[in-house]
Design a protein around this motif. Structure first.
Motif, PDB file in Angstrom:
ATOM      1  N   TYR A 108       0.837  -1.208   0.000  1.00  0.00           N
ATOM      2  CA  TYR A 108       0.000   0.000   0.000  1.00  0.00           C
ATOM      3  C   TYR A 108       0.870   1.257   0.000  1.00  0.00           C
ATOM      4  O   TYR A 108       0.583   2.216  -0.739  1.00  0.00           O
ATOM      5  CB  TYR A 108      -0.928   0.004   1.215  1.00  0.00           C
ATOM      6  CG  TYR A 108      -1.814   1.233   1.278  1.00  0.00           C
ATOM      7  CD1 TYR A 108      -2.811   1.451   0.337  1.00  0.00           C
ATOM      8  CD2 TYR A 108      -1.627   2.197   2.266  1.00  0.00           C
ATOM      9  CE1 TYR A 108      -3.610   2.586   0.380  1.00  0.00           C
ATOM     10  CE2 TYR A 108      -2.416   3.329   2.323  1.00  0.00           C
ATOM     11  CZ  TYR A 108      -3.408   3.513   1.369  1.00  0.00           C
ATOM     12  OH  TYR A 108      -4.191   4.646   1.410  1.00  0.00           O
ATOM     13  N   LEU A 156       4.658  11.248  -1.972  1.00  0.00           N
ATOM     14  CA  LEU A 156       3.310  10.903  -2.424  1.00  0.00           C
ATOM     15  C   LEU A 156       3.135  11.215  -3.909  1.00  0.00           C
ATOM     16  O   LEU A 156       3.568  12.252  -4.409  1.00  0.00           O
ATOM     17  CB  LEU A 156       2.262  11.676  -1.627  1.00  0.00           C
ATOM     18  CG  LEU A 156       1.991  11.201  -0.200  1.00  0.00           C
ATOM     19  CD1 LEU A 156       1.107  12.199   0.533  1.00  0.00           C
ATOM     20  CD2 LEU A 156       1.331   9.826  -0.203  1.00  0.00           C
ATOM     21  N   GLU A 193       1.831  11.802   4.583  1.00  0.00           N
ATOM     22  CA  GLU A 193       1.543  13.225   4.357  1.00  0.00           C
ATOM     23  C   GLU A 193       2.288  14.101   5.357  1.00  0.00           C
ATOM     24  O   GLU A 193       2.732  15.202   5.022  1.00  0.00           O
ATOM     25  CB  GLU A 193       0.033  13.471   4.472  1.00  0.00           C
ATOM     26  CG  GLU A 193      -0.773  12.917   3.302  1.00  0.00           C
ATOM     27  CD  GLU A 193      -2.280  13.035   3.523  1.00  0.00           C
ATOM     28  OE1 GLU A 193      -3.037  12.874   2.551  1.00  0.00           O
ATOM     29  OE2 GLU A 193      -2.690  13.278   4.677  1.00  0.00           O
ATOM     30  N   LEU A 222       0.989   4.319  -2.800  1.00  0.00           N
ATOM     31  CA  LEU A 222       0.900   5.747  -2.491  1.00  0.00           C
ATOM     32  C   LEU A 222       2.065   6.537  -3.080  1.00  0.00           C
ATOM     33  O   LEU A 222       1.897   7.697  -3.465  1.00  0.00           O
ATOM     34  CB  LEU A 222       0.884   5.959  -0.968  1.00  0.00           C
ATOM     35  CG  LEU A 222      -0.366   5.548  -0.198  1.00  0.00           C
ATOM     36  CD1 LEU A 222      -0.150   5.795   1.295  1.00  0.00           C
ATOM     37  CD2 LEU A 222      -1.591   6.310  -0.676  1.00  0.00           C
ATOM     38  N   ARG A 266      -1.551   6.761   5.159  1.00  0.00           N
ATOM     39  CA  ARG A 266      -1.539   7.929   4.262  1.00  0.00           C
ATOM     40  C   ARG A 266      -1.245   9.203   5.065  1.00  0.00           C
ATOM     41  O   ARG A 266      -0.436  10.038   4.645  1.00  0.00           O
ATOM     42  CB  ARG A 266      -2.872   8.063   3.528  1.00  0.00           C
ATOM     43  CG  ARG A 266      -2.994   9.355   2.718  1.00  0.00           C
ATOM     44  CD  ARG A 266      -4.305   9.444   1.981  1.00  0.00           C
ATOM     45  NE  ARG A 266      -4.274   8.674   0.765  1.00  0.00           N
ATOM     46  CZ  ARG A 266      -3.783   9.126  -0.398  1.00  0.00           C
ATOM     47  NH1 ARG A 266      -3.244  10.338  -0.460  1.00  0.00           N
ATOM     48  NH2 ARG A 266      -3.796   8.379  -1.474  1.00  0.00           N
ATOM     49  N   ARG A 269      -5.154   2.040   6.390  1.00  0.00           N
ATOM     50  CA  ARG A 269      -4.792   2.725   5.144  1.00  0.00           C
ATOM     51  C   ARG A 269      -4.821   4.237   5.339  1.00  0.00           C
ATOM     52  O   ARG A 269      -3.916   4.956   4.909  1.00  0.00           O
ATOM     53  CB  ARG A 269      -5.735   2.310   4.018  1.00  0.00           C
ATOM     54  CG  ARG A 269      -5.684   0.826   3.676  1.00  0.00           C
ATOM     55  CD  ARG A 269      -6.788   0.431   2.734  1.00  0.00           C
ATOM     56  NE  ARG A 269      -6.863  -1.014   2.561  1.00  0.00           N
ATOM     57  CZ  ARG A 269      -7.493  -1.845   3.389  1.00  0.00           C
ATOM     58  NH1 ARG A 269      -8.100  -1.363   4.475  1.00  0.00           N
ATOM     59  NH2 ARG A 269      -7.500  -3.145   3.161  1.00  0.00           N
ATOM     60  N   GLN A 270      -5.861   4.709   5.993  1.00  0.00           N
ATOM     61  CA  GLN A 270      -5.954   6.139   6.276  1.00  0.00           C
ATOM     62  C   GLN A 270      -4.798   6.579   7.166  1.00  0.00           C
ATOM     63  O   GLN A 270      -4.180   7.629   6.949  1.00  0.00           O
ATOM     64  CB  GLN A 270      -7.289   6.459   6.953  1.00  0.00           C
ATOM     65  CG  GLN A 270      -7.468   7.936   7.299  1.00  0.00           C
ATOM     66  CD  GLN A 270      -8.729   8.186   8.113  1.00  0.00           C
ATOM     67  OE1 GLN A 270      -9.510   7.282   8.374  1.00  0.00           O
ATOM     68  NE2 GLN A 270      -8.917   9.432   8.528  1.00  0.00           N
TER      69      GLN A 270
END
Length: 308
Positions: A251, A306, A299, A255, A295, A291-292
């Motif tokens: 994952y 990204l 970030e 990204l 990410r 997953r959130q």
């Protein structure tokens, strides 16, 4: 039905080990809610100054030396132990990690509750089988951290003795894989992927863990304190959804436009998925989707990686 959380607002809390990756978000969250005292060796004076600038009281002490804890307040409401030593010296690591929690609890005998953070590294390797709290214990992390699993097991035993000896309600939370906007194991994997390095994985794939986001472990702290008893509540503590190293690396690769390269290594940490039934019954499920969470981590720490 889950427990009702304790109200920590305005309470007096003694926290050991404020400098670690897991502790940093907890300290930041508690500093504005309660009277927080942090005890550590503070070899880095800058770290101590940063804590005091946040309104945290600091005490320079070594859990391995009970005499150095005399400067700590003893009339606190709650004790949270996040301290861990991995020097590789068995004598010192056992004193700091195992005798250390005993010294801390002996000093704070009137506490309403103690929350001792242990690790799922106490479990014997058992493939993809989710570990219940009653699962066999073993020297799981010897290949990388020679003293870690054994001193964590020893610390749990001392913690239980102190709880029963002094009548202190106690919870032992066996932490899975913590991470958040300040990093964690998945972020190290991302950095390895960026450099084209191979990621060692146990050949009995997939290698499952329970990623636990900082927002979830902060939210669950008052519930873990509420679970404390003098007979000691031992509970697994991780994300509600199991996810494998292979999955989270794939994952992260999606990204960031990177391709993870895995290398089978029998000495790598194998799957350590936890059974979450007892955790869910006591403190409820976690909320952050992995997953959130990953990410948000990228970030915050490496936005340049990204994909647009």
């Amino acid at each position: 039905m889950t427990l009702s959380p304790v109200d920590i607002f305005g309470s007096r809390i003694l926290l050991a080990g404020p400098g670690g990756q897991v502790a940093a978000p907890i300290v930041e969250a508690l500093a504005g809610q309660c009277e927080l005292t942090a005890v550590a060796r503070f070899s880095d004076e800058k770290q101590r100054q940063q804590l005091e600038a946040m309104g945290v009281n600091t005490v320079k002490g070594d859990l391995a030396d009970h005499r150095s804890l005399q400067a700590c307040p003893s009339d606190v409401d709650y004790v949270i132990n996040l301290a861990v030593v991995k020097s590789g010296d068995f004598d010192y690591d056992l004193r700091a990690n195992a005798e250390g929690i005993g010294n801390l609890m002996a000093h704070c005998r009137s506490a309403k509750a103690v929350l001792h953070f242990s690790s799922t590294a106490v479990y014997e390797y058992a493939g993809q089988q989710p570990r219940e709290e009653s699962a066999p214990l073993g020297d799981n992390h010897r290949a990388m951290f020679p003293t870690y699993s054994l001193s964590k097991i020893a610390a749990e035993s001392v913690c239980r003795f102190a709880a029963r000896q002094y009548g202190i309600p106690t919870t032992i939370a066996r932490l899975s894989v913590p991470y958040g906007n300040n990093g964690g194991w998945p972020f190290f994997h991302l950095l390895m992927m960026k450099e084209g390095m191979e990621i060692d994985v146990h050949p009995e794939a997939p290698n499952f863990y329970n990623l636990l986001h900082s927002s979830d472990y902060i939210e669950k702290l008052p519930y873990l304190l509420a679970a404390a008893s003098t007979e000691v509540c031992t509970v697994n503590f991780g994300g509600s959804e199991a996810v494998s190293i292979e999955q989270w690396c794939e994952y992260l690769g999606e990204l960031c436009g990177l391709q993870p390269r895995f290398r089978d290594n029998p000495q790598a940490f194998g799957s350590l998925q936890i059974d979450t039934e007892k955790m869910h019954a006591l403190i409820g499920p976690t909320k952050k989707d992995w997953r959130q969470g990953l990410r948000e981590m990228v970030e915050q720490l490496a936005p340049e990686l990204l994909l647009a």
